[in-house]
Design a protein around this motif. Structure first.
Motif, PDB file in Angstrom:
ATOM      1  N   ARG A 126       0.823  -1.203   0.000  1.00 26.65           N
ATOM      2  CA  ARG A 126       0.000   0.000   0.000  1.00 26.65           C
ATOM      3  C   ARG A 126       0.864   1.262   0.000  1.00 26.65           C
ATOM      4  O   ARG A 126       0.586   2.205  -0.733  1.00 26.65           O
ATOM      5  CB  ARG A 126      -0.878  -0.007   1.248  1.00 26.65           C
TER       6      ARG A 126
ATOM      7  N   THR B 105      11.098  -8.097   1.867  1.00 32.02           N
ATOM      8  CA  THR B 105      11.015  -8.748   0.559  1.00 32.02           C
ATOM      9  C   THR B 105       9.736  -9.542   0.343  1.00 32.02           C
ATOM     10  O   THR B 105       9.699 -10.440  -0.491  1.00 32.02           O
ATOM     11  CB  THR B 105      12.210  -9.720   0.385  1.00 32.02           C
TER      12      THR B 105
ATOM     13  N   ASN C 156      15.133   4.755   5.630  1.00 30.28           N
ATOM     14  CA  ASN C 156      13.897   5.150   6.298  1.00 30.28           C
ATOM     15  C   ASN C 156      12.825   5.539   5.280  1.00 30.28           C
ATOM     16  O   ASN C 156      11.640   5.263   5.462  1.00 30.28           O
ATOM     17  CB  ASN C 156      14.156   6.319   7.248  1.00 30.28           C
TER      18      ASN C 156
ATOM     19  N   ILE D 168      11.291   2.522   4.218  1.00 30.21           N
ATOM     20  CA  ILE D 168      10.413   1.928   5.231  1.00 30.21           C
ATOM     21  C   ILE D 168       9.079   2.665   5.329  1.00 30.21           C
ATOM     22  O   ILE D 168       8.021   2.041   5.333  1.00 30.21           O
ATOM     23  CB  ILE D 168      11.111   1.885   6.600  1.00 30.21           C
TER      24      ILE D 168
ATOM     25  N   GLU E 222       5.073   8.232   0.186  1.00 30.15           N
ATOM     26  CA  GLU E 222       5.292   9.344   1.095  1.00 30.15           C
ATOM     27  C   GLU E 222       6.622  10.024   0.784  1.00 30.15           C
ATOM     28  O   GLU E 222       6.690  11.235   0.620  1.00 30.15           O
ATOM     29  CB  GLU E 222       5.307   8.805   2.532  1.00 30.15           C
ATOM     30  N   SER E 223       7.684   9.232   0.657  1.00 27.69           N
ATOM     31  CA  SER E 223       9.026   9.834   0.583  1.00 27.69           C
ATOM     32  C   SER E 223       9.341  10.415  -0.794  1.00 27.69           C
ATOM     33  O   SER E 223       9.981  11.450  -0.896  1.00 27.69           O
ATOM     34  CB  SER E 223      10.085   8.800   0.962  1.00 27.69           C
TER      35      SER E 223
ATOM     36  N   LYS F 143       7.799  18.374  -4.650  1.00 25.51           N
ATOM     37  CA  LYS F 143       7.751  16.965  -5.012  1.00 25.51           C
ATOM     38  C   LYS F 143       7.007  16.702  -6.310  1.00 25.51           C
ATOM     39  O   LYS F 143       6.028  17.382  -6.619  1.00 25.51           O
ATOM     40  CB  LYS F 143       7.087  16.165  -3.881  1.00 25.51           C
TER      41      LYS F 143
ATOM     42  N   ASN G  97      -5.056  -5.775   1.534  1.00 24.15           N
ATOM     43  CA  ASN G  97      -4.111  -5.786   2.643  1.00 24.15           C
ATOM     44  C   ASN G  97      -3.658  -4.355   2.869  1.00 24.15           C
ATOM     45  O   ASN G  97      -2.557  -3.968   2.481  1.00 24.15           O
ATOM     46  CB  ASN G  97      -2.916  -6.687   2.321  1.00 24.15           C
TER      47      ASN G  97
ATOM     48  N   ILE H 204      -0.394  -1.411   7.059  1.00 21.12           N
ATOM     49  CA  ILE H 204       1.027  -1.359   6.704  1.00 21.12           C
ATOM     50  C   ILE H 204       1.117  -1.135   5.184  1.00 21.12           C
ATOM     51  O   ILE H 204       0.479  -1.801   4.388  1.00 21.12           O
ATOM     52  CB  ILE H 204       1.805  -2.661   7.067  1.00 21.12           C
TER      53      ILE H 204
END
Ligand SMILES: Nc1ncnc2c1ncn2[C@@H]1O[C@H](COP(=O)(O)OP(=O)(O)O)[C@@H](O)[C@H]1O
Ligand SMILES: Nc1ncnc2c1ncn2[C@@H]1O[C@H](COP(=O)(O)OP(=O)(O)O)[C@@H](O)[C@H]1O
Ligand SMILES: Nc1ncnc2c1ncn2[C@@H]1O[C@H](COP(=O)(O)OP(=O)(O)O)[C@@H](O)[C@H]1O
Lengths: 113, 446, 446, 446, 113, 113
Positions: free
Chosen positions: B75, B229, B426, B429, B434-435, C293, D443, D446
């Protein structure tokens, strides 16, 4: 005043609510979708032939605030409504509550329920 | 960003220069240019079909592949994954008319590359007709080929997602499309040496799928494993939707490769549908036996494997060939994804090599086996007394693997130096949506 | 509900009466009716393409635009937003065959409106051919034009969502389609004065996009701001899907406007794809520079801006024109959305004016600059020695803005009296899905 | 699984044997086989359109119907629901080329079934043309008919979802397509007795919709009620998307049934769009009056009802006929779904009988009323002085209902013995996605 | 140290947060999407002409841990920020907390807040 | 009997669970998706060039009920498993619980865990 937190199986919600209403116990309750982890084994999901164990199972948490004398009655109802006899039926936790306030009226204590 | 900009500017200058240079070298006037004057008997039926076919292949990338890959992604990486397909399509669209079409389909320069005499579609008019497609406007042929280039680049992304910098992908699309796709496309379809040598590739088994599959594998190795993974599709309804649109669009991809609306398109059409359905089912049953449950993802993966495997064969084999190709595509791809991958342990996120690479090679080889002259006189396979064909197919495959593999390595190596390949751990992660983009796929609360 | 019903009944009677009246006035037998007898040489190729083109433009509204707008809306207003597109398409479909087609393409009455001699498609038979499209069945031409009317109405909704009563939208669709779209469509394409004057609009820059853009702006001002004026897309995967389907369908919109399957369709096709890709990228880079962005929403918004801007130019300009139009469309629309909107502070929810209005005007003007007679002898722009064209374009734009703006104002004013425009504020807060339809977009728990 | 496998193997042997047997019986060489030699004047325009039409009908099932049904299902049963459509399409695709096409369109054997002389498409070549479609390649005709068979099977699933074993559905697809669809298809379109008797069914009102509707009803009764008999769509944006794709694809379904790109396709096209829009609106207003609120689901349900009802009439009636058919389809289907269903209390999960069955019968009858010889000389209805037509329609309907009902009963009865119909009640409660496929649709955490 | 649990209406979150920040009370809070059942009647949803009553309404649960002396102040703020006067405004529950720890630093007790 | 509520970062869940299991502390736990607000600054999201600050960040709330003597051990495990050292690591709250019941068996008190 006590707070009952019950973790139950998804499809038991309706029975429990019905039971509590009939028993005339609840003025209300709050339900949260949670994921639980415990004795009950999770199930396996396989994507592209690779297995993933889902250890956290979907459960529902019911929170009910009520007066001390009603607690045992409520517990009984939940016990026999939420029970399937299989691992994973869930838990009931009871804790003490200092005060309750109804936002609409500002009433405090038992009459807020 | 700044850095990227300067790089892009540089690229632009380089290509401009290159074009100028190249044009000098080519004194000869582009033969097609002449052809135009000659005969312009456009067939409205063929044209109608090819316009639609072009639109269908465009649909395969947007939203087809974007949904297929996006639904398989986590997601938190959904949007970045979809963006990669979008970038691939947009960048290719522009570069294709600037120099892509000319380098791949311009007058052949010693079998290696097309002459850039049609840079910026120079001399192409409303009346133009390409030599290879004599019954439709050249503009449609240009558009049709464009969509093939675009989806090939987009396919590669599936192996890189969830851990590649956005700027790196932007550069990759530009470089890989220019340095890998264009030459191979010319070699096979543009008058280059692979086509000349007689290797059969009806709709792009080598040019598109093996090519993308190898680039995927090399990239997966160079970029390295993701922190997490797993491959747990965040939205399988999207995957199904993507699969349906890919299947639908693939009729334009395969039947469109007949470049006309006639019997051959019919052959390609029915073969495509048959092999795809067969592969979906064979994957389903294989996984049912080997991993307990029949899944929707299995059906989708099998269908794509079938579509890939039948691509080079669609206009050459008969229905029996299609059945066998589909059957094997589903089974073999399943094992390549579940066994081979885990064996070597590379992190080909969405199994681009495992499905497109493997099924592509399978299809290319089987084309050399099942090609039936009764369907298309241009192809005669092993079963019809021409073992040599299998050998030619092998050469086509090998060359593609070697070149695509090597160049992909170099390109990623260069990008690693220029912008770097991976975002900060990060950023990986919290998710690339977002990043890299500062967006969320879903804002469902409230 | 009751009230609405009576209003609708009234409308029906009015229009019936109007038709009767009109028919008397027109003594002359509909010329096309004659034309039929004359020559019926339908071209199957052109017909094949136009059938598909019609279906493609239908797809743009359902589910294309519905997904694009629905994904951008808040979760609690998703269904209502999608419903607006659905209503727009359905209402238009019915009104179009009752009187829409006839008013816009019936025999011209002094340049202002078509005669309703074809109300209920009177005299149209399986053999009929429309004068403006001599190689396809008139039924297909009718259907094709229908889809344009429908999407124009649907486009407007993007500016009104999250705060408009459902019944108000129902009335708006009926009135606006009848009183705004039909006349303008006739003026430009149906033999009316704008077309006569020589303003170029290949596929609907003025009729569709400027028209919808202005209606959006006026409406946004009249309906007023939402309680919560944020634009946080609740589902960007839907937005991407919608964008892909719009792009795909737009090939039917632009290349279909050639009304035949030939070179001109090819020109429109390649120009459409080029400008769209270019605009997507130019928006992306602009936002990358000005708001840190690069986003997927940026790519989607840019693509739509490009599609809008190239619409009037698609069949007139050459590839360079397409590149420039796309480049500017992405950049200018970005600023119109981020700066102009915040400057004036109107609440154009999904930037219908900011994108369709602005890019539409841009495209219409640039058509007057880049129209290249080599592509289409019917159009010669500034760059090809015809500065006058730019002036004609300006007139077309101005008339459209003036008329559409004024009528939209009147229509909404009337609706405000009849049903009111906005639901109770609490209904707006809990969301229009719940309050207007009693439905939820997602029921994901359990 | 094991059990299922053995069953499948058995089926294969049986069918092989059956084919062998049948072939002996047929001494006569397949007439079409001859026809080929005769004349091969393929029309590229017709071919272009029919290739696209075939792809469009394929799109109706994947992802069209899968999205429509999947969105209506509970979240926990979404994937299983979508899988049913996928299986239906894949299984049919394979069986169709093995024996389906031949049994339905092979040389007629005493009005009951086609001779399997074309099993595995024997003798069909790139030049072949089917007798019933003289201007397009036979391969395209084969593919086109295939997509009809596939969606018919898929349609049935809507009534069985949320409680049927996956293996049971797999068997059902195979048996029902072979034993129910093939004969009925032959009777109506393949030279069988219903067609001979003169019953009109332009695009499949009886063959597809009534047929599927009855099978749905019988199945719903035999399989029994779900534990939780609610119908609360888990994702209405999916339902809208599916509806849009169905509407879009249906143009291929209805206009494609003209088997050529000309005026008749035009008639079918405009009628389809008109009736659909009309039905969407009439359902909306009916529910607005009878259950307080106008809903998006209402628009979608109405649209589908309209598409179904116009299917048999599309190429026969004029625009007025289309309007009336659409109007009634929306209203009557609404009541059949809300009243009849609750009255008899069967659990037709997604109202396949309520919509496809009822609207199908309505459309078939009204075709006998409104068929206008001016549109298509092959059909003359009650209003044009041929009351007998209505009677013929009734026979077609009755035969279909009787045969489909009886056979469906037998088939499900057999499956019940072989694999059983329903999963363990707990498996139904946790959802079929988990229990049958071990997958989750979403899903999102997360 | 006390814990305040407030069940409020969805669209009141921003006001409440703003109010608490201004009053300088909160160092932080945790919000959960819950579904509530009580005096407030649920609404009717109609799908294909069939009515379904939604008795569990979407609510937000705010959890705030704070020092004893701040409790009343916080309650007041919530009361007048979350109030619409209509049934369903929600409740505030107050309970005792034994300890709090900030994971980042390991600080315990009040300085962990 | 005590109840531990820990608010942690999304991607720390697996580590924490693993840690607790190894330490042999948990018989089970319940996890809830929450949104947190505190010292940690939210991030900016930009849609169509307009900036939106997301002040509520996704977090996970872990609830563990255990016997008094296990509390400190559990806290230690969570502390070093959930820690990144950056602002936003979260909190651990400890409160008293009166009773617990296992629905399946009706067992009460510690043996219900
Ligand atoms: N120590 C615990 N603290 C908090 N929640 C718990 C604890 N143990 C179990 N639970 C909750 O109760 C649910 C059921 O517990 P489990 O051990 O699986 O079955 P049973 O309660 O029948 O033994 C778990 O999924 C979890 O949500
Ligand atoms: N006894 C209770 N225990 C827990 N939560 C409750 C209880 N009573 C009400 N609630 C919560 O408070 C919300 C509002 O309560 P409700 O009775 O509907 O309105 P009001 O608080 O204005 O009387 C409910 O939706 C529910 O989430
Ligand atoms: N007073 C509080 N009451 C309830 N939850 C809180 C409180 N303070 C912080 N939290 C929760 O802890 C999370 C982390 O707190 P924060 O102040 O951001 O970082 P840190 O704990 O490292 O100082 C917050 O996102 C919130 O969910």
């Amino acid at each position: 005043m006590k707070k009952i937190e019950a973790i139950i199986k998804l499809f038991k919600l309706d029975d429990v609510v019905a039971g509590l209403s009939e028993a005339g116990i609840v003025c209300g309750m709050t339900v949260t979708e949670v994921r639980g982890f415990g004795r009950q084994k999770g199930f396996i999901e396989v994507y592209r032939g690779k297995e993933y164990e889902v250890r956290f199972l979907p459960k529902l948490k019911i929170e009910i605030v009520l007066t001390d004398e009603l607690v045992e009655k409520a517990v009984d109802v939940i016990l026999n409504k939420a029970k399937t006899g299989e691992v994973g039926d869930g838990k009931i936790f009871i804790s003490d509550l200092e005060d309750a306030i109804r936002i609409r009226t500002g009433q405090r204590g038992e009459e807020a329920l | 960003m700044k850095r990227l900009m300067s790089i892009l500017v540089l690229l632009t200058l380089l290509c401009r220069g290159g074009l100028a240079l190249a044009e000098e070298q080519v004194s000869a006037p582009s033969t097609p240019a002449i052809a135009e004057q000659a005969e312009t008997k456009i067939d409205t039926g063929d044209t109608a079909w090819m316009i639609v076919a072009t639109a269908l292949v465009m649909l395969m990338t947007l939203p087809g592949l974007a949904l297929f890959y996006g639904g398989l992604a986590k997601r938190k990486d959904t949007l970045n994954t979809m963006t990669m397909s979008f970038i691939a399509y947009s960048v290719t669209s522009i570069l294709w008319i600037i120099y892509g079409y000319s380098f791949s389909f311009g007058p052949d320069l010693s079998g290696l590359i097309g002459a850039p005499v049609k840079a910026f579609l120079k001399d192409v008019t409303v009346k133009s007709i390409a030599e290879v497609a004599r019954t439709i406007p050249e503009y449609i042929f240009i558009g049709y080929q464009l969509t093939f280039a675009a989806i090939t680049v987009a396919l590669v992304s599936g192996a890189y997602i969830e851990r590649l910098k956005f700027s790196a992908w932007l550069l990759f699309s530009i470089l890989w499309m220019s340095l890998v796709y264009l030459p191979i496309c010319h070699w096979v379809w543009g008058g280059g040496f692979i086509g000349a040598l007689g290797a059969l590739d009806f709709a792009g088994g080598t040019v598109v799928h093996i090519n993308a599959g190898i680039a995927a594998l090399i990239g997966a190795l160079m970029i390295g494993k993701r922190k997490d993974t797993t491959l747990i599709p965040h939205n399988l309804t999207m995957v199904l939707t993507g699969t349906g649109l890919l299947w639908f669009g693939w009729f334009g991809f395969n039947a469109g490769s007949a470049l006309s609306a006639g019997g051959l398109a019919g052959v390609a059409f029915i073969n495509t549908n048959t092999a795809t359905a067969m592969a979906a089912l064979s994957w389903l049953f294989t996984e049912w036996i080997f991993s307990k449950k029949p899944t929707l993802l299995g059906l989708c993966s099998g269908a794509v494997a079938g579509l890939v495997a039948i691509t080079p064969a669609a206009g050459f084999v008969n229905i029996t060939g299609a059945l066998v190709i589909g059957l094997l595509a589903g089974i073999i791809s399943f094992f390549s994804v579940t066994k081979i991958k885990t064996l070597f342990g590379y992190d080909d996120t969405l199994d681009v090599f495992g499905i497109h690479g493997v099924a592509g090679i399978l299809g290319a080889l089987l084309t050399g086996v099942f090609a039936d002259p009764e369907m298309n006189e241009l192809g005669r396979g092993l079963l019809y007394g021409n073992p040599g064909q299998l050998y030619k197919q092998a050469i086509g495959i090998t060359v593609t693997i070697a070149y695509s593999g090597a160049m992909t390595f170099i390109i990623l190596f260069v990008i690693k130096i220029l912008t770097g390949l991976r975002p900060h751990v990060n950023d990986e992660i919290i998710g690339l949506d977002e990043s890299q983009h500062g967006e969320k796929a879903y804002n469902l609360h409230i």
